[in-house]
Design an enzyme around this catalytic site. Structure first.
Site, PDB file in Angstrom:
ATOM      1  N   GLN A  15     -66.771  20.033  38.949  1.00  0.00           N
ATOM      2  CA  GLN A  15     -66.761  18.926  39.266  1.00  0.00           C
ATOM      3  C   GLN A  15     -66.873  19.495  41.591  1.00  0.00           C
ATOM      4  O   GLN A  15     -68.085  17.583  41.796  1.00  0.00           O
ATOM      5  CB  GLN A  15     -65.409  18.302  39.686  1.00  0.00           C
ATOM      6  CG  GLN A  15     -65.282  17.576  38.377  1.00  0.00           C
ATOM      7  CD  GLN A  15     -64.256  16.441  38.135  1.00  0.00           C
ATOM      8  OE1 GLN A  15     -63.412  17.300  37.659  1.00  0.00           O
ATOM      9  NE2 GLN A  15     -63.958  15.678  38.796  1.00  0.00           N
ATOM     10  N   HIS A 109     -60.871  22.780  32.628  1.00  0.00           N
ATOM     11  CA  HIS A 109     -61.261  22.026  32.882  1.00  0.00           C
ATOM     12  C   HIS A 109     -62.166  21.123  32.512  1.00  0.00           C
ATOM     13  O   HIS A 109     -63.137  21.007  32.723  1.00  0.00           O
ATOM     14  CB  HIS A 109     -60.767  22.416  34.373  1.00  0.00           C
ATOM     15  CG  HIS A 109     -60.454  20.765  34.747  1.00  0.00           C
ATOM     16  ND1 HIS A 109     -59.590  20.011  35.642  1.00  0.00           N
ATOM     17  CD2 HIS A 109     -60.799  19.545  34.910  1.00  0.00           C
ATOM     18  CE1 HIS A 109     -59.129  19.295  36.432  1.00  0.00           C
ATOM     19  NE2 HIS A 109     -60.207  18.268  35.424  1.00  0.00           N
ATOM     20  N   GLU A 148     -55.518  18.737  30.717  1.00  0.00           N
ATOM     21  CA  GLU A 148     -55.787  17.273  29.793  1.00  0.00           C
ATOM     22  C   GLU A 148     -56.042  17.010  28.516  1.00  0.00           C
ATOM     23  O   GLU A 148     -56.880  16.006  28.008  1.00  0.00           O
ATOM     24  CB  GLU A 148     -56.112  16.487  30.905  1.00  0.00           C
ATOM     25  CG  GLU A 148     -55.898  16.000  32.340  1.00  0.00           C
ATOM     26  CD  GLU A 148     -56.429  14.975  32.250  1.00  0.00           C
ATOM     27  OE1 GLU A 148     -57.424  14.022  32.639  1.00  0.00           O
ATOM     28  OE2 GLU A 148     -55.559  14.113  33.923  1.00  0.00           O
TER      29      GLU A 148
HETATM   30  C1  BGC Z   1     -59.127  14.923  35.464  1.00  0.00           C
HETATM   31  C2  BGC Z   1     -59.949  15.293  36.898  1.00  0.00           C
HETATM   32  C3  BGC Z   1     -60.535  13.873  37.148  1.00  0.00           C
HETATM   33  C4  BGC Z   1     -59.332  13.463  37.608  1.00  0.00           C
HETATM   34  C5  BGC Z   1     -60.355  11.419  37.936  1.00  0.00           C
HETATM   35  C6  BGC Z   1     -58.344  13.432  35.657  1.00  0.00           C
HETATM   36  O1  BGC Z   1     -58.106  13.175  34.233  1.00  0.00           O
HETATM   37  O2  BGC Z   1     -58.572  15.955  35.293  1.00  0.00           O
HETATM   38  O3  BGC Z   1     -60.978  15.714  37.025  1.00  0.00           O
HETATM   39  O4  BGC Z   1     -61.721  14.233  37.783  1.00  0.00           O
HETATM   40  O5  BGC Z   1     -58.746  13.113  36.335  1.00  0.00           O
HETATM   41  O6  BGC Z   1     -60.208  10.599  36.966  1.00  0.00           O
END
Ligand code: BGC
Length: 371
Positions: A15, A109, A148
């Site tokens: 990102q 990630h 996640e």
């Molecule tokens: C993720 C991030 C994402 C954020 C906002 C999480 O699901 O780890 O990478 O940018 O939420 O959506």
């Protein structure tokens, strides 16, 4: 606890870094007729500008930084590890330590190398990658294995499309869930001596009156099994943004008339305190680190409002006994939001042409306070 409470902000490699060309997502973004409105491209050019980002964190008053090591850079071809890429991440670790920032390092990630054939049967590959990364982690305490995994598992069972609230997605294939747990455990073995854990996308499933049993059934494969798999880990990461209401027919779409954020999620700052309480109950005794919490908005005053309310909830959960070791805001930068730059979660604005960083008032507000 004697530990200081970590106070920081977070980002991830894909990102922020830019040009993550050996990753699966880069391939998808750049495929003809790809599913995303925007490509990551140069992202925030953090691959080159990370020293500026660390300086900024420090100047703003933060003492921790969560970032991820990119597997696709470290192992661009199966079995061939890049010493240059490992050296790059070593310099970031040292850059944190020199500035008095506690690094919180994520190994995975969302993005994988193009050659990776997926989590089913992939634990050994992930273990080998973790083994390659361990030598550059000297001085690091906190390591997140997989970010996640519950979202990763849900996304993998999406047939088409996407978007919307993660918790409304189809239940994961149980074999995928098992594969992720196996990969997590394999990495944790390699990470003996560090505090290792994984970070869960907490959905705050809430039952409409009379739908309590459906709520429980909905939450189990999408969240609970992943939290329960962390029992015995050194910590568990809580990532909370919003809630998902569950009725007798399953998850409901976000109500048309509620206050929403730029991602279309309900504005719901109580998500954080509730997610922490829920996690503490499902994984008793496991220390909690808030590894993500924040809001996509163009209105920085709203970011302060949301975050202030989220922190009130966190404090209340801690007063009730939750063992929380830190708060890492998502995100440090206005970075690539998986398909678009439009939802801005950052404490810091990034000029899309010059990559110049400008701290928003929320960055100074958050950096100068503590729990
Ligand atoms: C993720 C991030 C994402 C954020 C906002 C999480 O699901 O780890 O990478 O940018 O939420 O959506």
């Amino acid at each position: 606890m004697n530990d200081t409470f970590l106070w920081g902000a977070a980002g991830s490699a894909h990102q922020t870094e830019g040009n993550n060309v050996s990753s699966d997502l880069w391939a998808l973004e750049n495929s003809a007729g790809g599913p995303f409105p925007e490509r990551s491209g140069d992202a925030c050019d953090a691959y080159h500008r990370w020293p500026e980002d660390l300086d900024l964190l420090r100047e703003l008053g933060f003492d921790a930084y969560r970032f991820s090591v990119e597997w696709a850079r470290v192992e661009p071809e199966e079995g061939r590890f890049s010493k240059a890429a490992l050296g790059h991440y070593r310099r970031i670790v040292e850059g944190c330590l020199e500035r008095g920032l506690t690094p919180v390092v994520t190994l995975h990630h969302f993005t994988s190398p193009r050659w990776f054939k997926g989590w089913k049967g992939g634990a050994d590959r992930f273990r080998a990658y973790a083994e390659a990364v361990v030598p550059i982690l000297e001085g690091v305490e906190w390591v997140c294995t997989i970010n996640e995994p519950n979202l990763v598992a849900m996304v993998s069972s999406l047939r088409e499309g996407g978007g919307g609230v993660a918790g409304a997605m189809p239940a994961p294939d149980p074999a995928m869930t098992e594969a992720l747990i196996e990969a997590h455990r394999a990495a944790r073995e390699v990470l003996a001596g560090f505090r290792s854990g994984w970070t869960i996308a907490n959905q705050n499933f809430e039952a409409l009156p009379g739908a309590e049993a459906e709520r429980d059934a909905w939450a189990r494969p999408r969240e609970d099994v992943f939290i329960e798999a962390a029992r015995g880990d050194d910590f568990i990461g809580v990532q909370a943004y919003t809630r998902v209401l569950v009725g007798t027919g399953g998850a409901l779409p976000v109500a048309g008339d509620c206050r929403k954020t730029l991602t279309g999620w309900e504005y719901y700052p109580a998500a954080l305190g509730n997610a922490v309480r829920y996690t503490a109950a499902k994984a008793p005794g496991v220390p909690i680190l808030v590894t993500e919490n924040g809001i996509a908005t163009t209105d920085d005053a709203e970011r302060i409002e949301y975050t202030g309310q989220a922190l009130d909830g966190l404090r209340a959960a801690m007063a009730e006994g939750a063992d929380v070791r830190g708060y890492l805001h998502w995100s440090l930068l206005d970075n690539y939001e998986w398909g678009s730059y439009r939802p801005t979660f950052g404490l810091v604005e990034v000029d899309r042409d010059s990559f110049a960083r400008t701290a928003k008032p929320s960055a100074r507000w958050l950096g100068s306070r503590r729990i």
